[in-house]
Motif scaffolding. Structure first.
Motif, mmCIF file in Angstrom:
data_model
loop_
_atom_site.group_PDB
_atom_site.id
_atom_site.type_symbol
_atom_site.label_atom_id
_atom_site.label_comp_id
_atom_site.label_asym_id
_atom_site.label_seq_id
_atom_site.Cartn_x
_atom_site.Cartn_y
_atom_site.Cartn_z
ATOM 1 N N THR A 77 12.369 -58.290 39.601
ATOM 2 C CA THR A 77 12.643 -57.282 38.759
ATOM 3 C C THR A 77 11.826 -57.414 37.763
ATOM 4 O OG1 THR A 77 14.929 -57.095 39.207
ATOM 5 C CG2 THR A 77 14.473 -56.448 37.183
ATOM 6 N N VAL A 78 11.115 -56.081 37.356
ATOM 7 C CA VAL A 78 10.582 -55.772 36.094
ATOM 8 C C VAL A 78 11.099 -55.300 35.007
ATOM 9 C CG1 VAL A 78 8.640 -54.824 35.111
ATOM 10 C CG2 VAL A 78 8.222 -55.923 37.368
ATOM 11 N N TYR A 79 10.961 -55.794 33.737
ATOM 12 C CA TYR A 79 11.941 -54.914 32.552
ATOM 13 C C TYR A 79 10.929 -54.305 31.716
ATOM 14 C CZ TYR A 79 15.375 -58.351 34.446
ATOM 15 O OH TYR A 79 16.134 -58.782 35.382
ATOM 16 N N LEU A 80 11.754 -53.300 31.008
ATOM 17 C CA LEU A 80 10.838 -52.672 29.827
ATOM 18 C C LEU A 80 11.645 -52.902 28.730
ATOM 19 C CD1 LEU A 80 8.170 -51.199 28.927
ATOM 20 C CD2 LEU A 80 9.448 -48.892 29.408
ATOM 21 N N GLN A 81 11.382 -53.356 27.871
ATOM 22 C CA GLN A 81 12.196 -53.704 26.411
ATOM 23 C C GLN A 81 11.698 -52.824 25.469
ATOM 24 O OE1 GLN A 81 15.041 -55.916 25.715
ATOM 25 N NE2 GLN A 81 15.083 -54.406 24.014
ATOM 26 N N MET A 82 12.489 -52.022 25.022
ATOM 27 C CA MET A 82 11.947 -50.954 24.213
ATOM 28 C C MET A 82 12.788 -50.858 22.698
ATOM 29 S SD MET A 82 12.056 -47.681 26.822
ATOM 30 C CE MET A 82 13.724 -47.555 26.943
ATOM 31 N N SER A 83 11.787 -50.909 21.782
ATOM 32 C CA SER A 83 12.628 -50.937 20.384
ATOM 33 C C SER A 83 12.111 -50.174 19.501
ATOM 34 C CB SER A 83 12.435 -52.466 19.855
ATOM 35 O OG SER A 83 11.062 -52.990 19.648
ATOM 36 N N SER A 84 12.501 -49.893 18.342
ATOM 37 C CA SER A 84 11.901 -48.806 17.422
ATOM 38 C C SER A 84 11.762 -47.514 18.060
ATOM 39 C CB SER A 84 10.609 -49.312 16.838
ATOM 40 O OG SER A 84 10.783 -50.495 15.917
ATOM 41 N N LEU A 85 12.723 -47.075 18.801
ATOM 42 C CA LEU A 85 12.698 -45.750 19.780
ATOM 43 C C LEU A 85 12.630 -44.572 18.601
ATOM 44 C CD1 LEU A 85 14.945 -46.909 22.453
ATOM 45 C CD2 LEU A 85 12.556 -46.197 22.708
ATOM 46 N N LYS A 86 11.880 -43.659 19.206
ATOM 47 C CA LYS A 86 11.718 -42.365 18.410
ATOM 48 C C LYS A 86 12.238 -41.474 19.517
ATOM 49 C CE LYS A 86 7.434 -44.450 16.750
ATOM 50 N NZ LYS A 86 5.982 -44.244 16.613
ATOM 51 N N PRO A 87 12.589 -40.391 18.529
ATOM 52 C CA PRO A 87 12.840 -39.032 19.483
ATOM 53 C C PRO A 87 11.948 -38.283 20.606
ATOM 54 C CG PRO A 87 13.467 -38.622 17.218
ATOM 55 C CD PRO A 87 12.778 -39.996 17.285
ATOM 56 N N GLU A 88 10.613 -38.795 20.340
ATOM 57 C CA GLU A 88 9.634 -38.276 20.998
ATOM 58 C C GLU A 88 9.411 -39.396 22.473
ATOM 59 O OE1 GLU A 88 9.177 -38.855 17.812
ATOM 60 O OE2 GLU A 88 7.281 -39.747 17.274
ATOM 61 N N ASP A 89 10.295 -40.412 22.296
ATOM 62 C CA ASP A 89 10.342 -41.313 23.511
ATOM 63 C C ASP A 89 11.539 -40.820 24.586
ATOM 64 O OD1 ASP A 89 10.097 -44.201 21.129
ATOM 65 O OD2 ASP A 89 8.601 -43.299 22.589
ATOM 66 N N THR A 90 11.928 -39.592 24.221
ATOM 67 C CA THR A 90 12.958 -38.959 25.087
ATOM 68 C C THR A 90 12.164 -38.716 26.329
ATOM 69 O OG1 THR A 90 14.483 -38.180 23.414
ATOM 70 C CG2 THR A 90 14.408 -37.115 25.548
ATOM 71 N N GLY A 91 13.007 -38.710 27.704
ATOM 72 C CA GLY A 91 12.317 -38.451 28.854
ATOM 73 C C GLY A 91 13.004 -39.180 29.942
ATOM 74 N N ILE A 92 12.449 -38.704 31.056
ATOM 75 C CA ILE A 92 12.906 -39.529 32.492
ATOM 76 C C ILE A 92 11.864 -40.730 32.742
ATOM 77 C CG2 ILE A 92 13.407 -39.405 34.707
ATOM 78 C CD1 ILE A 92 14.052 -36.589 34.382
ATOM 79 N N TYR A 93 12.397 -41.907 32.877
ATOM 80 C CA TYR A 93 11.569 -43.025 32.788
ATOM 81 C C TYR A 93 11.752 -43.501 34.341
ATOM 82 C CZ TYR A 93 10.654 -43.535 27.891
ATOM 83 O OH TYR A 93 10.212 -43.290 26.570
ATOM 84 N N SER A 94 10.675 -43.667 34.995
ATOM 85 C CA SER A 94 10.492 -44.269 36.336
ATOM 86 C C SER A 94 9.658 -45.294 36.610
ATOM 87 C CB SER A 94 10.017 -43.013 37.370
ATOM 88 O OG SER A 94 10.662 -41.916 37.349
ATOM 89 N N CYS A 95 9.910 -46.069 37.567
ATOM 90 C CA CYS A 95 9.070 -47.479 37.857
ATOM 91 C C CYS A 95 8.210 -46.920 38.844
ATOM 92 C CB CYS A 95 9.811 -48.583 37.692
ATOM 93 S SG CYS A 95 10.962 -48.872 38.856
ATOM 94 N N ALA A 96 7.037 -47.544 39.089
ATOM 95 C CA ALA A 96 6.408 -47.425 40.629
ATOM 96 C C ALA A 96 5.668 -48.446 40.785
ATOM 97 C CB ALA A 96 5.275 -46.357 40.116
#
Length: 128
Positions: A77-96
């Protein structure tokens, strides 16, 4: 059968944190690079971060210092830890995923056209 399954999306307030997971099956992370991409409404898909089993990681400039990508080989498994999120980070996140044997040069990391296998995506909404 190769499969990528994302989880961890949701609604978060600006400044908040989330951790996304990309669980891989049908292959082992040792031979592949995993990247996260995102797509906001009305915008093109863009690369966020890339990780391979050697621990090498790449980040788009707009997430550097806020997002961290890391892997757990035992859980494949690969993780993406996201902090200090902003409204412009909104979207559909996909891994590839891409087999590392198919890569060359240094322009493929965050190019969605380079990747072979894709997950279904998970929605992130940053809003108060």
């Amino acid at each position: 059968q190769v499969q990528l399954v994302e989880s961890g999306g949701g609604l978060v307030q600006p400044g908040g944190s989330l951790r996304l997971s990309c669980a891989a099956s049908g292959f082992t992370l040792n031979n592949y690079a995993i990247a996260w991409f995102r797509q906001a409404p009305g915008k093109e898909r863009e690369g966020v971060s890339c990780f391979d089993h050697s621990g090498s990681s790449k980040y788009a400039h707009f997430v550097k210092g806020r997002f961290t990508i890391f892997g757990d080989n035992a859980k494949n498994t690969v993780y993406l830890q996201m902090s200090s999120l902003k409204p412009e980070d909104t979207g559909i996140y996909s891994c590839a995923a891409i087999n590392l044997l198919l890569t060359s040069g240094d322009t493929w990391y965050l190019d969605p056209d380079s990747y072979t296998y894709w997950g279904q995506g998970t929605q992130i909404t940053v809003s108060s």
